[in-house]
Design an enzyme around this catalytic site. Structure first.
Site, mmCIF file in Angstrom:
data_model
loop_
_atom_site.group_PDB
_atom_site.id
_atom_site.type_symbol
_atom_site.label_atom_id
_atom_site.label_comp_id
_atom_site.label_asym_id
_atom_site.label_seq_id
_atom_site.Cartn_x
_atom_site.Cartn_y
_atom_site.Cartn_z
ATOM 1 N N ARG A 57 -7.321 3.672 -14.831
ATOM 2 C CA ARG A 57 -7.209 4.367 -13.543
ATOM 3 C C ARG A 57 -7.893 5.740 -13.529
ATOM 4 O O ARG A 57 -8.601 6.052 -12.575
ATOM 5 C CB ARG A 57 -5.753 4.477 -13.096
ATOM 6 C CG ARG A 57 -5.078 3.100 -12.904
ATOM 7 C CD ARG A 57 -3.730 3.191 -12.215
ATOM 8 N NE ARG A 57 -3.867 3.698 -10.865
ATOM 9 C CZ ARG A 57 -3.640 4.940 -10.495
ATOM 10 N NH1 ARG A 57 -3.190 5.820 -11.371
ATOM 11 N NH2 ARG A 57 -3.846 5.326 -9.257
ATOM 12 N N PRO B 215 4.685 -4.952 -1.253
ATOM 13 C CA PRO B 215 4.537 -3.748 -2.072
ATOM 14 C C PRO B 215 4.183 -4.111 -3.510
ATOM 15 O O PRO B 215 4.708 -5.073 -4.066
ATOM 16 C CB PRO B 215 5.932 -3.121 -2.029
ATOM 17 C CG PRO B 215 6.848 -4.308 -1.892
ATOM 18 C CD PRO B 215 6.098 -5.312 -1.049
ATOM 19 N N GLY B 216 3.280 -3.350 -4.101
ATOM 20 C CA GLY B 216 2.979 -3.513 -5.522
ATOM 21 C C GLY B 216 3.349 -2.229 -6.238
ATOM 22 O O GLY B 216 4.445 -2.056 -6.771
ATOM 23 N N CYS C 250 -16.640 4.972 -26.524
ATOM 24 C CA CYS C 250 -17.949 5.607 -26.388
ATOM 25 C C CYS C 250 -18.413 5.645 -24.944
ATOM 26 O O CYS C 250 -19.408 5.014 -24.570
ATOM 27 C CB CYS C 250 -18.959 4.857 -27.254
ATOM 28 S SG CYS C 250 -18.375 4.697 -28.937
ATOM 29 N N GLU C 251 -17.677 6.345 -24.120
ATOM 30 C CA GLU C 251 -18.023 6.565 -22.713
ATOM 31 C C GLU C 251 -17.430 7.921 -22.361
ATOM 32 O O GLU C 251 -16.260 8.168 -22.663
ATOM 33 C CB GLU C 251 -17.319 5.550 -21.785
ATOM 34 C CG GLU C 251 -17.544 4.107 -22.085
ATOM 35 C CD GLU C 251 -18.679 3.505 -21.268
ATOM 36 O OE1 GLU C 251 -19.174 4.189 -20.348
ATOM 37 O OE2 GLU C 251 -19.051 2.376 -21.572
ATOM 38 N N GLY D 121 0.788 -1.226 0.000
ATOM 39 C CA GLY D 121 0.000 0.000 0.000
ATOM 40 C C GLY D 121 0.818 1.272 0.000
ATOM 41 O O GLY D 121 0.245 2.361 0.062
HETATM 42 C C1 LIG Z 1 -3.159 -5.095 -3.699
HETATM 43 C C2 LIG Z 1 -2.491 -5.712 -2.540
HETATM 44 C C3 LIG Z 1 -1.183 -5.361 -2.203
HETATM 45 C C4 LIG Z 1 -0.396 -4.313 -2.936
HETATM 46 O O1 LIG Z 1 -0.902 -3.036 -2.831
HETATM 47 P P1 LIG Z 1 -0.051 -1.794 -3.403
HETATM 48 O O2 LIG Z 1 -0.864 -0.632 -3.051
HETATM 49 O O3 LIG Z 1 0.074 -1.984 -4.869
HETATM 50 O O4 LIG Z 1 1.271 -1.823 -2.717
HETATM 51 C C5 LIG Z 1 -0.593 -6.020 -1.147
HETATM 52 N N1 LIG Z 1 -1.252 -6.960 -0.436
HETATM 53 C C6 LIG Z 1 -2.518 -7.318 -0.721
HETATM 54 C C7 LIG Z 1 -3.196 -8.355 0.087
HETATM 55 C C8 LIG Z 1 -3.177 -6.703 -1.778
HETATM 56 O O5 LIG Z 1 -4.443 -7.063 -2.055
#
Ligand SMILES: *Cc1c(COP(=O)(O)O)cnc(C)c1O
Length: 440
Positions: free
Chosen positions: A321, A283-284, A353-354, A248
């Site tokens: 997004r 982390p993503g 078309c949105e 997150g």
């Molecule tokens: C989506 C998710 C993440 C990654 O979230 P980011 O905001 O991209 O870092 C980590 N853990 C879980 C369980 C998630 O669903």
């Protein structure tokens, strides 16, 4: 070589000879080779971000599990795997991608509120590190499947710490009214719930409170809560050895301040640092967002004075997004703007078309014309992975750049191929729809 915008990291993006480059590769040259629109990712920037986080967290016994849903291209996973990353997965599809990208099963954690029996079985058979269970109902399901497979599943309980992540409502996951995790007050029943579940072992606790969180404050609160719960459960005889602290960590898209991995480390130290637990983070976005951009060509500029619409060949199906989260992406011309040029205000839109197929409203930017290439910045996370084929559009290519080289790591999936996935029912193929077939 000027810095094109704050949102394109200067370690990898620069104008060279009037053209925007990534790790020295001209984005115009890639456009020439693969056509537009396309995503392009910098391997160098992925490594930089991974190492920044790994360095900040080095004092702890911590594993970094990349949340594959942010960007699950196997070439991206492979770059991070080579750095030592594991994966946080949320589906059987992501399990397959992680394993086939060089991430060992022993570094895979499986999260998600609705894992199916097939997905749980596949994960257990592969021998993944840990399943994060999100409900008591799921604990029972995991126990049954592990029993059928003759295995013992290592499970962490995902706790809902009931803290406000102070982010967009659609990406908040750690409040009581969200669907994620087990409420802390339900833990009173844990002893009863796990009695007789012989095929699983509760090894830890997990949490993830939301996405795009820009300060360490919500983490401090949530990690503090999980530390309390760890002590409490240990006191009740549960052997809590692992804490999965979720992901997150936010990134700046516009004017936001950089999220500090050092502040994160400080929050970890003061809350869970002395529990003797093996830690992990998921982390993503923070590893991949600014390592990727969406490159698109201006189809035309529609004069609707006083409005000017810059219509791109990219659309909301490629990058959802802005439509879904009202998110900002900087938009930058690939051709270096002439110094001192007067900015023009555009609505930057796609062809779908949105009305929500809009990337930016009233955006002041250097003037663009039909045929120009533009870059939508900070698109490496939740870009390609959330794309669709809405309006029967192709899935667009993904390109990886690494030290002066580039490779197409997903080719364009054309509409002809997509139609090939479909079948007309054999009754529709009947030469004449006389109405008599059903009676035959
Ligand atoms: C989506 C998710 C993440 C990654 O979230 P980011 O905001 O991209 O870092 C980590 N853990 C879980 C369980 C998630 O669903």
């Amino acid at each position: 070589m000027d810095r094109p915008t704050r949102r394109l990291p200067s370690s990898v993006f620069a104008y060279e000879a009037g053209v925007l480059t990534l790790e020295g590769v001209s984005l115009a040259a890639i456009a020439e080779a693969v056509g537009t629109p396309f995503y392009v990712y910098s391997a160098g920037r992925l490594r930089e971000r991974y190492r920044a986080l790994a360095t900040a967290l080095a004092p702890f016994d911590v594993d970094i599990h990349f949340a594959a849903k942010a960007n699950s291209n196997r070439a991206v996973l492979a770059v991070l795997a080579a750095e030592g990353a594991g994966a946080d997965i949320v589906s059987g599809g992501e399990l397959a991608r992680a394993l086939s990208s060089g991430i060992p099963a022993a570094k895979v954690v499986f999260s998600g509120v609705g894992k199916t029996e097939d997905e749980i079985a596949a994960a257990l058979r592969a021998g993944i590190h840990q399943i994060n269970a999100e409900s008591y109902e799921e604990l029972h399901l995991i126990d049954r499947i592990a029993g059928e497979l003759g295995l013992v599943a290592e499970v962490a309980l995902r706790i809902n710490p009931d803290v406000d992540a102070e982010t967009h409502a659609k990406i908040t996951t750690g409040k009581k009214d969200n669907k994620f995790g087990i409420d802390a007050d339900r833990l009173a029943r844990l002893d009863n719930e796990v009695k007789g579940l012989a095929n699983l072992k509760i090894v830890g606790l997990a949490m993830h409170i939301g996405s795009q969180i820009l300060s360490a404050k919500p983490f401090l609160a949530a990690y503090g809560r999980i530390a309390e719960l760890t002590r409490e459960l240990r006191g009740r005889g549960f052997d809590i050895q692992r804490l999965d602290l979720g992901g997150g960590f936010g990134v700046p898209y516009e004017n936001e301040l950089e999220f500090s991995f050092d502040d994160l480390a400080a929050a970890i130290r003061t809350t869970v640092g002395d529990l003797g637990c093996r830690l992990s983070v998921e982390p993503g976005r923070s590893l991949v967002a600014d390592a990727g951009v969406l490159v698109s060509r201006v189809t035309l500029v529609k004069d609707a004075s006083p409005m000017q619409f810059a219509v791109l060949d990219a659309a909301m199906n490629d990058l959802v997004r802005p439509a879904m989260y009202d998110s900002h992406h900087d938009i930058v011309p690939v051709k270096e703007p002439v110094a001192g040029v007067q900015a023009v205000e555009y609505d930057v839109v796609g062809p779908i078309c949105e009305s929500s197929d809009t990337f930016a409203k009233r955006r002041k930017m250097p003037p663009v014309a039909a045929g120009d290439l533009v870059v939508l910045a900070t698109a490496g996370a939740y870009g390609a992975t959330m794309s669709s084929t809405y309006n029967s559009r192709a899935l667009i290519p993904e390109v990886l750049v690494d030290a002066g080289r580039f490779a197409v790591v997903r080719r364009r999936v054309t509409i002809e191929e997509q139609m090939g996935w479909e079948r007309l029912p054999d009754w529709a193929a009947a030469p004449a729809l006389s109405g008599s077939r059903a009676a035959e």
